[in-house]
Design a protein around this motif. Structure first.
Motif, PDB file in Angstrom:
ATOM      1  N   LEU A 162      -1.974  24.063  -7.953  1.00 50.40           N
ATOM      2  CA  LEU A 162      -0.721  23.295  -7.980  1.00 50.40           C
ATOM      3  C   LEU A 162      -1.054  21.803  -7.942  1.00 50.40           C
ATOM      4  CD1 LEU A 162      -0.120  25.842  -5.704  1.00 50.40           C
ATOM      5  CD2 LEU A 162       2.157  24.908  -6.022  1.00 50.40           C
ATOM      6  N   ARG A 163      -0.401  21.050  -8.784  1.00 49.64           N
ATOM      7  CA  ARG A 163      -0.361  19.603  -8.644  1.00 49.64           C
ATOM      8  C   ARG A 163       1.119  19.296  -8.473  1.00 49.64           C
ATOM      9  NH1 ARG A 163      -4.826  16.186 -10.293  1.00 49.64           N
ATOM     10  NH2 ARG A 163      -6.618  17.240  -9.374  1.00 49.64           N
ATOM     11  N   ILE A 164       1.505  18.908  -7.265  1.00 48.57           N
ATOM     12  CA  ILE A 164       2.903  18.639  -6.952  1.00 48.57           C
ATOM     13  C   ILE A 164       3.129  17.137  -7.146  1.00 48.57           C
ATOM     14  CG2 ILE A 164       4.683  18.881  -5.174  1.00 48.57           C
ATOM     15  CD1 ILE A 164       2.854  21.041  -3.864  1.00 48.57           C
ATOM     16  N   ILE A 165       4.088  16.799  -7.986  1.00 50.78           N
ATOM     17  CA  ILE A 165       4.233  15.420  -8.453  1.00 50.78           C
ATOM     18  C   ILE A 165       5.659  14.911  -8.246  1.00 50.78           C
ATOM     19  CG2 ILE A 165       4.112  13.924 -10.510  1.00 50.78           C
ATOM     20  CD1 ILE A 165       2.244  16.261 -11.702  1.00 50.78           C
ATOM     21  N   SER A 166       5.766  13.686  -7.717  1.00 49.76           N
ATOM     22  CA  SER A 166       7.057  13.003  -7.650  1.00 49.76           C
ATOM     23  C   SER A 166       6.899  11.697  -8.409  1.00 49.76           C
ATOM     24  CB  SER A 166       7.404  12.751  -6.176  1.00 49.76           C
ATOM     25  OG  SER A 166       8.516  11.907  -6.068  1.00 49.76           O
ATOM     26  N   MET A 167       7.800  11.407  -9.326  1.00 51.37           N
ATOM     27  CA  MET A 167       7.653  10.148 -10.086  1.00 51.37           C
ATOM     28  C   MET A 167       8.996   9.630 -10.570  1.00 51.37           C
ATOM     29  SD  MET A 167       5.626  11.783 -13.390  1.00 51.37           S
ATOM     30  CE  MET A 167       5.478  10.331 -14.439  1.00 51.37           C
ATOM     31  N   GLN A 168       9.068   8.333 -10.762  1.00 48.65           N
ATOM     32  CA  GLN A 168      10.282   7.726 -11.318  1.00 48.65           C
ATOM     33  C   GLN A 168       9.958   6.325 -11.827  1.00 48.65           C
ATOM     34  OE1 GLN A 168      12.397   8.104  -7.530  1.00 48.65           O
ATOM     35  NE2 GLN A 168      12.613   5.879  -7.375  1.00 48.65           N
ATOM     36  N   MET A 169      10.864   5.771 -12.605  1.00 44.59           N
ATOM     37  CA  MET A 169      10.679   4.405 -13.099  1.00 44.59           C
ATOM     38  C   MET A 169      10.849   3.435 -11.936  1.00 44.59           C
ATOM     39  SD  MET A 169       9.990   5.203 -16.118  1.00 44.59           S
ATOM     40  CE  MET A 169       9.884   3.684 -17.066  1.00 44.59           C
ATOM     41  N   GLY A 170      10.184   2.255 -12.035  1.00 43.16           N
ATOM     42  CA  GLY A 170      10.346   1.215 -11.021  1.00 43.16           C
ATOM     43  C   GLY A 170       9.427   1.384  -9.822  1.00 43.16           C
ATOM     44  N   GLY A 171       9.676   0.595  -8.789  1.00 39.72           N
ATOM     45  CA  GLY A 171       8.731   0.469  -7.671  1.00 39.72           C
ATOM     46  C   GLY A 171       9.244   0.938  -6.325  1.00 39.72           C
ATOM     47  N   ASP A 172      10.202   1.860  -6.313  1.00 43.07           N
ATOM     48  CA  ASP A 172      10.681   2.368  -5.015  1.00 43.07           C
ATOM     49  C   ASP A 172       9.720   3.459  -4.508  1.00 43.07           C
ATOM     50  OD1 ASP A 172      11.949   3.270  -2.766  1.00 43.07           O
ATOM     51  OD2 ASP A 172      13.969   3.149  -3.644  1.00 43.07           O
ATOM     52  N   ILE A 173       8.618   2.990  -3.946  1.00 46.00           N
ATOM     53  CA  ILE A 173       7.515   3.866  -3.543  1.00 46.00           C
ATOM     54  C   ILE A 173       7.958   4.823  -2.431  1.00 46.00           C
ATOM     55  CG2 ILE A 173       5.199   3.829  -2.489  1.00 46.00           C
ATOM     56  CD1 ILE A 173       4.855   1.068  -4.021  1.00 46.00           C
ATOM     57  N   LYS A 174       8.800   4.316  -1.528  1.00 43.87           N
ATOM     58  CA  LYS A 174       9.238   5.163  -0.411  1.00 43.87           C
ATOM     59  C   LYS A 174      10.098   6.340  -0.886  1.00 43.87           C
ATOM     60  CE  LYS A 174      10.861   4.953   4.281  1.00 43.87           C
ATOM     61  NZ  LYS A 174      10.681   4.186   5.486  1.00 43.87           N
ATOM     62  N   GLU A 175      10.960   6.073  -1.865  1.00 40.65           N
ATOM     63  CA  GLU A 175      11.795   7.165  -2.393  1.00 40.65           C
ATOM     64  C   GLU A 175      10.927   8.243  -3.045  1.00 40.65           C
ATOM     65  OE1 GLU A 175      15.797   6.236  -3.986  1.00 40.65           O
ATOM     66  OE2 GLU A 175      15.022   7.057  -5.863  1.00 40.65           O
TER      67      GLU A 175
END
Ligand code: ADP
Ligand code: CIR
Length: 346
Positions: free
Chosen positions: A218-231
């Motif tokens: 498993l590679r569990i990934i969270s990602m989104q545009m921009g720099g809200d690292i905490k989210e």
């Protein structure tokens, strides 16, 4: 005479950790050993022997490999993570302990943020030593667990077998899916039976994704545009614990989460931003002084072993073992703040 089990020779300019730490003495001590899954020293070093431009060059076939071949793995682990055989790993996935307000709220520098962890299933061989049947069983168990996720984590599992070339190429170009044919993984035995048993799960927004049976199970990934690292970190922490309710992860109190590459041991976490630093990119010494100070790695924007494009780099934490998940992200955050300050001053 058989060339089968002879001490490998490397060119004098070889820079891999394998050629640095595989002395004749270590080779002789380990060359006839095998783990209970039949994984040998030759299997562990094949990627670095075939790819002399490797940075590291070794893979484990199972948790046992880290003990059976400790004379080779321990110095590599110490060299990469600064973690000694007497140390113990620690974990902290509590987002409240992370101090990371968006370092670029106007979106001038940070294109996107991604944090991933590697996980493998307890009591199973790792990818380099797994059988086709065991791999397929893991795909079945993991995809079933993922299909039970709810709310913002709910999504669909897409097996690689049967996925059209067009769809997979687009997912790769958009940074969501792993590439086929990586030569480092190929030589490690990680591409056997491709594409069977592999796939990707994601939610509709593609902010939460899981790669199944690539380098790790498993590679569990969270990602989104921009720099809200905490989210991004918060979403990942929730996903890790939700999946853990159904899938038991392979974990050692000494070296943390067990992964096939020793660079991923411990937290198995890589927290990265894609960040535009066109001015700093003209002075790589100044750039590297900041990344070294904050224990960061510079990659290109199409993954490991790729190049930068248009002054945009992938900046991520380098250490993963002996530091907590919060510390991994904090390393990346503090470094990114320093990089942005330097870019602004130029
Ligand atoms: P890993 O993170 O699993 O070690 P790679 O370095 O190969 O592996 O990256 C995997 C993919 O994730 C690549 O397509 C890469 O472009 C993408 N990626 C990594 N970091 C980011 C980021 N911050 N934003 C968008 N995509 C990213
Ligand atoms: C190598 O040795 O270069 C590949 N096997 C990848 C090693 C892991 N990646 C890394 O440390 N950046």
């Amino acid at each position: 005479m058989s060339q089968e089990n002879e001490f490998p020779t490397f060119p004098t300019d070889c820079k891999s950790m394998l050629c640095k730490h595989l002395t004749k003495e270590v080779f002789e001590a380990l060359k006839d050993r095998a783990t209970s899954n039949g994984f040998t020293l030759k299997d562990a070093i094949n990627s670095g022997v075939e790819n002399i431009d490797s940075g590291i060059g070794v893979y484990a076939g199972d948790e046992e490999s880290y003990f059976t071949f400790s004379k080779l793995f321990d110095p590599i682990i110490e060299d990469y993570h600064g973690f000694s055989a007497n140390d113990n790993h620690k974990s902290n996935l509590d987002p409240d302990d992370l101090d990371a307000p968006n370092p670029d709220p106007e979106g001038k520098y940070i294109v996107s943020t991604r944090i991933r962890v590697g996980r493998n299933v307890a009591n199973s061989p790792l990818g380099p030593a797994i059988t086709k049947e065991q791999r397929n069983q893991i795909e079945e168990d993991v995809s079933e667990a993922l299909n039970g996720l709810e709310g913002k984590l709910s999504g669909t599992y897409y097996p690689l077998s049967g996925m059209s070339e067009e769809v997979s190429a687009q997912l790769i170009a958009d940074h969501f899916l792993f590439k086929a044919g990586d030569r480092f993984l190929e030589a490690a035995g990680l591409n056997r039976d491709w594409p069977e048993g592999r796939g990707i799960y994601h939610n509709d927004e593609k902010t939460f994704l899981v790669w199944v049976n690539e380098e790790d199970q498993l590679r569990i990934i969270s990602m989104q545009m921009g720099g809200d690292i905490k989210e991004v970190f918060t979403r990942l922490a929730t996903a890790i614990s939700e999946i853990e309710k159904k899938v038991k992860y392979s974990y050692s109190p000494h070296i943390g989460y067990i992964t096939s590459c020793p660079t991923n041991l411990g937290t198995a976490m890589r927290a990265s931003v894609h960040i535009a630093l066109p001015k700093l990119a003209t002075d790589m010494d100044a750039f590297k002084a900041i990344t070294d100070k904050h224990h960061l790695q510079i990659r290109g924007i199409h993954g490991e072993h790729s190049e930068s494009e248009g002054g945009v780099y992938d900046i991520s934490n380098r250490r993963r073992l002996g530091v907590t998940e919060v510390e991994c992200v904090q390393d990346m955050y503090d470094g990114v703040v320093a990089l942005i300050a330097k870019e602004k001053s130029l």
